[in-house]
Design a protein around this motif. Structure first.
Motif, short mmCIF file in Angstrom:
data_model
loop_
_atom_site.label_atom_id
_atom_site.label_comp_id
_atom_site.label_asym_id
_atom_site.label_seq_id
_atom_site.Cartn_x
_atom_site.Cartn_y
_atom_site.Cartn_z
N PHE A 191 1.18 -1.07 0.00
CA PHE A 191 0.33 0.35 0.05
C PHE A 191 0.63 1.17 -0.40
O PHE A 191 1.40 1.83 0.99
N PRO A 192 0.80 2.29 -1.45
CA PRO A 192 2.27 3.10 -1.58
C PRO A 192 1.94 4.04 -0.25
O PRO A 192 2.81 4.70 -0.26
N HIS A 193 0.42 4.18 0.63
CA HIS A 193 0.72 5.59 1.27
C HIS A 193 0.45 4.95 2.65
O HIS A 193 0.20 5.62 3.29
N MET A 194 1.12 3.68 2.70
CA MET A 194 1.29 3.85 4.15
C MET A 194 2.98 3.39 4.49
O MET A 194 3.61 2.51 2.77
N SER A 195 3.87 2.86 5.17
CA SER A 195 4.48 3.52 6.33
C SER A 195 4.97 1.73 5.39
O SER A 195 3.94 0.58 6.01
N VAL A 196 6.41 1.04 5.30
CA VAL A 196 6.30 -0.65 5.68
C VAL A 196 6.42 -1.33 6.67
O VAL A 196 5.68 -2.17 6.65
N GLY A 197 6.17 -0.71 8.06
CA GLY A 197 5.38 -1.22 9.28
C GLY A 197 4.20 -0.62 9.40
O GLY A 197 3.48 -1.91 9.13
N GLU A 198 3.55 -0.49 8.74
CA GLU A 198 2.03 -0.08 9.01
C GLU A 198 1.50 -1.21 7.76
O GLU A 198 0.68 -2.21 7.69
N ASN A 199 2.13 -1.25 6.56
CA ASN A 199 1.89 -1.92 5.43
C ASN A 199 1.71 -4.25 6.15
O ASN A 199 0.85 -4.54 6.36
N ILE A 200 3.38 -3.85 6.77
CA ILE A 200 3.25 -4.99 8.03
C ILE A 200 2.43 -5.16 8.54
O ILE A 200 1.52 -6.67 9.50
N ALA A 201 1.78 -4.06 9.79
CA ALA A 201 1.04 -4.23 10.64
C ALA A 201 -0.91 -4.84 10.78
O ALA A 201 -1.50 -5.00 11.57
N GLY A 259 13.04 -3.02 -5.57
CA GLY A 259 12.37 -4.12 -6.13
C GLY A 259 12.45 -5.49 -5.02
O GLY A 259 11.87 -5.12 -4.54
N GLY A 260 13.85 -5.71 -4.89
CA GLY A 260 14.30 -6.56 -4.02
C GLY A 260 13.43 -6.12 -2.87
O GLY A 260 12.78 -7.50 -1.98
N GLN A 261 13.94 -4.87 -2.03
CA GLN A 261 13.77 -4.56 -0.74
C GLN A 261 11.85 -4.20 -0.77
O GLN A 261 11.38 -5.50 0.81
N LYS A 262 10.93 -4.19 -1.75
CA LYS A 262 9.61 -4.66 -1.82
C LYS A 262 9.40 -6.02 -1.26
O LYS A 262 8.31 -5.85 -0.49
N GLN A 263 10.00 -7.03 -2.40
CA GLN A 263 9.63 -8.01 -1.89
C GLN A 263 9.76 -8.29 -0.58
O GLN A 263 9.05 -9.78 -0.29
N ARG A 264 10.70 -7.64 0.07
CA ARG A 264 11.39 -8.68 1.54
C ARG A 264 10.15 -8.12 2.12
O ARG A 264 9.09 -9.33 2.64
N VAL A 265 9.66 -6.68 2.15
CA VAL A 265 8.54 -5.97 2.46
C VAL A 265 7.15 -7.23 2.86
O VAL A 265 6.49 -7.19 3.60
N GLY A 266 6.88 -7.38 1.01
CA GLY A 266 5.83 -8.14 1.07
C GLY A 266 5.86 -9.51 1.61
O GLY A 266 4.80 -10.12 2.57
N VAL A 267 6.75 -10.66 1.63
CA VAL A 267 6.72 -11.38 2.49
C VAL A 267 6.85 -11.62 3.69
O VAL A 267 6.18 -12.03 4.70
N ALA A 268 7.39 -10.21 4.77
CA ALA A 268 6.77 -9.73 6.37
C ALA A 268 5.74 -9.28 6.44
O ALA A 268 5.07 -9.70 7.41
N ARG A 269 4.62 -9.06 5.16
CA ARG A 269 3.92 -8.90 5.37
C ARG A 269 2.55 -10.08 5.37
O ARG A 269 1.60 -10.30 6.29
N ALA A 270 3.43 -10.63 4.10
CA ALA A 270 2.42 -11.57 4.76
C ALA A 270 2.59 -12.80 5.85
O ALA A 270 1.60 -13.63 6.05
N LEU A 271 3.71 -12.39 6.18
CA LEU A 271 4.10 -13.88 7.53
C LEU A 271 3.42 -12.87 8.67
O LEU A 271 3.67 -14.13 9.78
N ALA A 272 3.04 -12.22 8.68
CA ALA A 272 2.61 -11.20 9.74
C ALA A 272 1.77 -12.05 11.15
O ALA A 272 2.41 -11.50 12.53
N ALA A 273 0.90 -11.78 10.27
CA ALA A 273 -0.02 -13.22 11.51
C ALA A 273 0.28 -14.55 11.84
O ALA A 273 0.10 -14.91 12.03
#
Lengths: 324, 206
Positions: free
Chosen positions: A89-99, A140-154
């Motif tokens: 979500f482009p309007h949210m920070s990395v942390g907010e995305n993961i949350a 791009g790689g960092q985004k995908q890392r965040v994507g992985v982190a977000r998917a693993l969040a819960a």
């Protein structure tokens, strides 16, 4: 465990089934690769698991429960989802995305914060640096890392990954694959991974389901697919050079001849080429070709524990090749 | 009488007309924004409805404003009510269109990710779609408001008051000073409002 029972999907107005009578199982804690050309039904198959697409008939069971009987939102919150375009979500920070998902599940703030730190560490991004960045500040790689982190969040037991590394350059891609496998060793999720890249499927999969025109033509381990392709379509998909690819699946540590500590000491004195336990047989072959030697030593930490000879590789590769 | 003397002697009237103008435009814009944003969001659910609504608002805007106000007289009479109705109708297009476009141009993979992760449609609208469409919404609102201030002058013609009164009276009495005062103040309000909304937009986008 995810189980497909007679699953059919036909899109309205289409003459043929997108997915035709699927029956298969994905064991818990394994990576199942869905591979095949465009339009083979691999993405449709995956999206039926989190109900983004509803099957025309048949049933999908997760741990014995028919997903039809599970609330859609509840189901999706319990399944990690990663797509090629990542969809941060482009309007949210990395942390907010993961949350996002922990927030939906009503976690306490402190717990979410701790989880964000933990996950960013897991995907090798420094939380202090990245937590408050916006997605457009990432590579791009960092985004995908965040994507992985977000998917693993819960901490979902299941992850669906739709060509997650498809848009990355080859080097970043290989690195992400290695890191993801490393993460999977720790987290042991049940993963459904869609790709059109057979190399990726061979590298990442515990099992590979090869799809063609909505049907699974072969579902087996990467080694089995390489050594024993079910039909010409699968052979063609693998695209030759199977023996070399198979060497990529064998680790030096698994196929070496062990050496005693004293033999190891002697080998050390020769100053001959060395590889680690996790190096592949392909690495070993490449090293032999480079040095012109017919054998190579394998070390574990700083101790030489084994030796691998050219003849062993030859025999291994051809033995699998023979059964074709 | 010099221009300055004119201003000095008439300032209470000028001030009250200005305030009246602002009030009419303000009320109209509050209604217009509430209506336009809601309609813009609603029509994202249905392509056919979107086409019909967008065409309709488009037609509304192509009617000359004087004609639109005149057409409202037989229905609503004269005064502030038809003026406000006219302004609302006239400023719908930029708002509806921008809200709609803003919502429809969101990268589909963002929405797919949100859905796949388990966000409800309501939650997606509130936390993803509206924030992402916000810059487009704001620029539509800005355009509409500036338009509304200008067209508000014509409302004076149907007895709604405001600075238009001064312009029309000035024309009929061949009093240039009245015309100029009315026109310049309306222009100033337009420019200042545009600046203010532009600044607000930048601040909120950050």
């Amino acid at each position: 465990m995810i189980r497909f029972e007679n699953v059919v999907k036909r899109y309205p107005g289409e003459g043929a089934d997108a997915v035709h009578n699927l029956n298969f199982e994905i064991a818990s804690g394994t990576i199942c690769m869905l591979v095949g050309p465009s339009g083979c039904g691999k993405t449709t198959t995956m999206k039926m698991i989190n109900k983004l697409i509803r099957p025309t008939s048949g049933a999908i069971l997760i741990d014995g429960r028919n997903i039809d009987t599970v609330d859609t939102i509840e189901l999706r919150l319990s399944i990690g989802y990663i797509i090629q375009d990542i969809g941060l979500f482009p309007h949210m920070s990395v942390g907010e995305n993961i949350a996002t998902v922990p927030g939906e599940l009503g976690w306490k703030k402190e717990r979410i914060n701790a989880r964000i730190e933990e996950l960013l560490e897991l995907v090798d991004l420094n939380p202090k640096v990245y937590r408050n960045k916006k997605p457009n500040e990432l590579s791009g790689g960092q985004k995908q890392r965040v994507g992985v982190a977000r998917a693993l969040a819960a901490d979902p037991p299941i992850m669906l990954m739709d060509e997650p590394f498809g848009a990355l350059d080859p080097i970043t891609r290989a690195k992400m694959q290695d890191e993801f496998l490393h993460i999977q060793e720790k987290i042991r999720k049940t993963i459904v991974f869609v790709t059109h890249d057979i190399e990726e499927a061979i590298k990442m999969g515990d099992n590979i389901a090869v799809l063609k025109a909505g049907q699974i033509v072969q579902l087996s381990s990467p080694m089995e697919i390489l050594s024993n392709p079910a039909d010409p379509f699968v052979s063609e998909l693998i695209g030759g050079r199977n023996s070399l690819k198979m060497l990529n699946l064998m680790l030096c540590g698994q196929i070496m001849k062990s050496l005693s500590p004293s033999e190891g000491e002697k080998a050390r004195a020769t100053g001959h080429g060395l590889l680690g336990l996790k190096a592949t047989a392909q690495d070993a072959l490449s090293e032999m070709l480079r040095t012109g030697q017919r054998f190579i030593y394998v070390e574990d930490g700083d101790r030489i524990v084994g030796v691998l000879e050219f003849e062993d590789l030859l025999e291994r590769a051809s033995r699998h090749g023979l059964s074709q | 009488m010099s221009f300055l003397e004119f201003l000095m002697s008439r300032w209470p009237t000028i001030l009250s007309l200005t305030l009246e103008h602002l009030l009419i435009v303000f009320i109209a814009m509050v209604i217009s924004i509430a209506l336009g944003v809601s309609v813009g969001i609603l029509i994202t659910k249905n392509k056919v409805a979107a086409q019909i609504v967008l065409n309709f608002t488009n037609i509304l805007m192509t009617i000359p404003s004087l004609a639109l106000f005149s057409l409202l007289i037989p229905v609503l009479g004269i005064g502030k009510i038809p003026a406000i109705v006219g302004l609302v109708a006239y400023t719908q297009l930029p708002i509806v269109r921008n809200v709609y476009t803003g919502m429809m141009t969101i990268n589909p993979s963002i929405l797919e990710a949100a859905r796949g992760m388990g966000l409800t449609e309501k939650k997606i609208l509130r936390t993803i779609k509206i924030p992402l469409a916000f810059p487009a919404m704001m620029s539509g609102i800005r355009t509409a408001t500036v338009m509304g201030i200008g067209i508000g002058a014509i409302a004076g013609y149907i007895g709604a008051g405001g600075l238009g009164v001064y312009i029309f009276q000035g024309i009929s009495r061949s009093n240039d000073q009245m015309v100029i005062v009315g026109a310049v103040i309306i222009s100033l309000i337009s420019i200042l409002t545009d600046r203010f909304l532009g600044g607000l937009q930048r601040k909120l986008n950050r």
